[in-house]
Design a protein around this motif. Sequence first.
Motif, PDB file in Angstrom:
ATOM      1  N   ALA A   1       0.784  -1.365  -0.516  1.00 50.03           N
ATOM      2  CA  ALA A   1      -0.310   0.119   0.282  1.00 50.03           C
ATOM      3  C   ALA A   1       1.046   1.462   0.364  1.00 50.03           C
ATOM      4  CB  ALA A   1      -0.777   0.135   1.223  1.00 50.03           C
ATOM      5  N   ILE A   2       2.356   1.137   1.074  1.00 51.01           N
ATOM      6  CA  ILE A   2       2.961   2.166   1.218  1.00 51.01           C
ATOM      7  C   ILE A   2       3.282   2.932  -0.168  1.00 51.01           C
ATOM      8  CG2 ILE A   2       5.153   3.269   1.727  1.00 51.01           C
ATOM      9  CD1 ILE A   2       3.828   1.854   4.449  1.00 51.01           C
ATOM     10  N   ILE A   3       4.085   1.261  -0.977  1.00 52.23           N
ATOM     11  CA  ILE A   3       4.733   1.564  -2.721  1.00 52.23           C
ATOM     12  C   ILE A   3       3.650   2.060  -3.464  1.00 52.23           C
ATOM     13  CG2 ILE A   3       5.996   0.304  -3.851  1.00 52.23           C
ATOM     14  CD1 ILE A   3       7.046  -1.235  -2.068  1.00 52.23           C
ATOM     15  N   ALA A   4       2.182   1.644  -3.470  1.00 52.01           N
ATOM     16  CA  ALA A   4       1.769   2.055  -4.114  1.00 52.01           C
ATOM     17  C   ALA A   4       1.166   3.349  -4.564  1.00 52.01           C
ATOM     18  CB  ALA A   4       0.292   1.111  -4.782  1.00 52.01           C
ATOM     19  N   ALA A   5       1.266   3.492  -3.160  1.00 50.18           N
ATOM     20  CA  ALA A   5       1.573   5.354  -1.916  1.00 50.18           C
ATOM     21  C   ALA A   5       1.267   6.418  -3.535  1.00 50.18           C
ATOM     22  CB  ALA A   5       0.397   5.144  -1.330  1.00 50.18           C
ATOM     23  N   VAL A   6       3.152   5.258  -3.559  1.00 51.27           N
ATOM     24  CA  VAL A   6       3.710   6.966  -3.790  1.00 51.27           C
ATOM     25  C   VAL A   6       4.322   6.925  -4.650  1.00 51.27           C
ATOM     26  CG1 VAL A   6       6.348   7.354  -3.577  1.00 51.27           C
ATOM     27  CG2 VAL A   6       5.465   6.403  -1.530  1.00 51.27           C
ATOM     28  N   LEU A   7       3.670   5.465  -6.503  1.00 53.18           N
ATOM     29  CA  LEU A   7       3.854   5.616  -7.127  1.00 53.18           C
ATOM     30  C   LEU A   7       2.513   6.118  -8.031  1.00 53.18           C
ATOM     31  CD1 LEU A   7       5.280   1.973  -7.194  1.00 53.18           C
ATOM     32  CD2 LEU A   7       6.053   5.343  -8.186  1.00 53.18           C
ATOM     33  N   GLY A   8       1.273   6.189  -6.642  1.00 54.67           N
ATOM     34  CA  GLY A   8       0.284   7.480  -7.485  1.00 54.67           C
ATOM     35  C   GLY A   8      -0.541   6.187  -7.389  1.00 54.67           C
ATOM     36  N   PHE A   9      -0.845   5.242  -6.823  1.00 54.98           N
ATOM     37  CA  PHE A   9      -1.968   3.735  -7.881  1.00 54.98           C
ATOM     38  C   PHE A   9      -2.509   4.307  -6.909  1.00 54.98           C
ATOM     39  CE2 PHE A   9       2.167   1.769  -9.910  1.00 54.98           C
ATOM     40  CZ  PHE A   9       1.926   2.782 -11.143  1.00 54.98           C
ATOM     41  N   SER A  10      -4.108   5.263  -6.954  1.00 54.00           N
ATOM     42  CA  SER A  10      -4.199   4.926  -5.406  1.00 54.00           C
ATOM     43  C   SER A  10      -5.609   3.927  -5.097  1.00 54.00           C
ATOM     44  CB  SER A  10      -5.274   6.219  -5.757  1.00 54.00           C
ATOM     45  OG  SER A  10      -5.986   6.044  -6.885  1.00 54.00           O
ATOM     46  N   SER A  11      -6.119   3.355  -5.860  1.00 51.76           N
ATOM     47  CA  SER A  11      -6.382   2.023  -5.763  1.00 51.76           C
ATOM     48  C   SER A  11      -6.451   0.588  -5.441  1.00 51.76           C
ATOM     49  CB  SER A  11      -7.488   1.560  -7.318  1.00 51.76           C
ATOM     50  OG  SER A  11      -6.897   1.497  -8.526  1.00 51.76           O
ATOM     51  N   ILE A  12      -4.992   0.825  -6.385  1.00 55.04           N
ATOM     52  CA  ILE A  12      -4.380  -0.341  -5.836  1.00 55.04           C
ATOM     53  C   ILE A  12      -4.082  -0.479  -4.140  1.00 55.04           C
ATOM     54  CG2 ILE A  12      -1.919  -1.874  -5.966  1.00 55.04           C
ATOM     55  CD1 ILE A  12      -2.466  -1.737  -8.572  1.00 55.04           C
ATOM     56  N   ALA A  13      -3.381   0.785  -3.379  1.00 51.64           N
ATOM     57  CA  ALA A  13      -2.678   1.447  -2.376  1.00 51.64           C
ATOM     58  C   ALA A  13      -4.380   1.104  -1.449  1.00 51.64           C
ATOM     59  CB  ALA A  13      -2.351   2.835  -2.491  1.00 51.64           C
ATOM     60  N   GLY A  14      -5.375   1.907  -1.764  1.00 50.81           N
ATOM     61  CA  GLY A  14      -6.713   1.890  -0.949  1.00 50.81           C
ATOM     62  C   GLY A  14      -6.778   0.325  -1.425  1.00 50.81           C
ATOM     63  N   ALA A  15      -7.047  -0.360  -1.881  1.00 53.23           N
ATOM     64  CA  ALA A  15      -7.442  -2.073  -1.546  1.00 53.23           C
ATOM     65  C   ALA A  15      -6.116  -3.028  -0.991  1.00 53.23           C
ATOM     66  CB  ALA A  15      -7.218  -2.554  -2.771  1.00 53.23           C
ATOM     67  N   ALA A  16      -4.968  -2.493  -0.806  1.00 53.00           N
ATOM     68  CA  ALA A  16      -3.761  -3.223  -0.257  1.00 53.00           C
ATOM     69  C   ALA A  16      -3.686  -2.749   1.493  1.00 53.00           C
ATOM     70  CB  ALA A  16      -2.550  -3.203  -0.537  1.00 53.00           C
TER      71      ALA A  16
END
Length: 57
Positions: A12-27
């Motif tokens: 979730a942290i890596i996805a949030a940093v890279l801008g993948f909001s839907s993946i970050a929220g799900a993780a």
Amino acid sequence: MLSWALTFFIVAIIAAVLGFSSIAGAAAGIAKILFFIFLVLTLVALVAGAMRGRPPV
């Protein structure tokens, strides 16, 4: 189970940093659910261990 929660948290942290909001929220949601399940199971194990105790010698 705690390791799975930490894994999803890191994803979730890596996805949030890279801008993948839907993946970050799900993780993050999966990590939160797994963490609370781990917490409840830990408390149940602690209470069961305390209630079992040791018989007097």
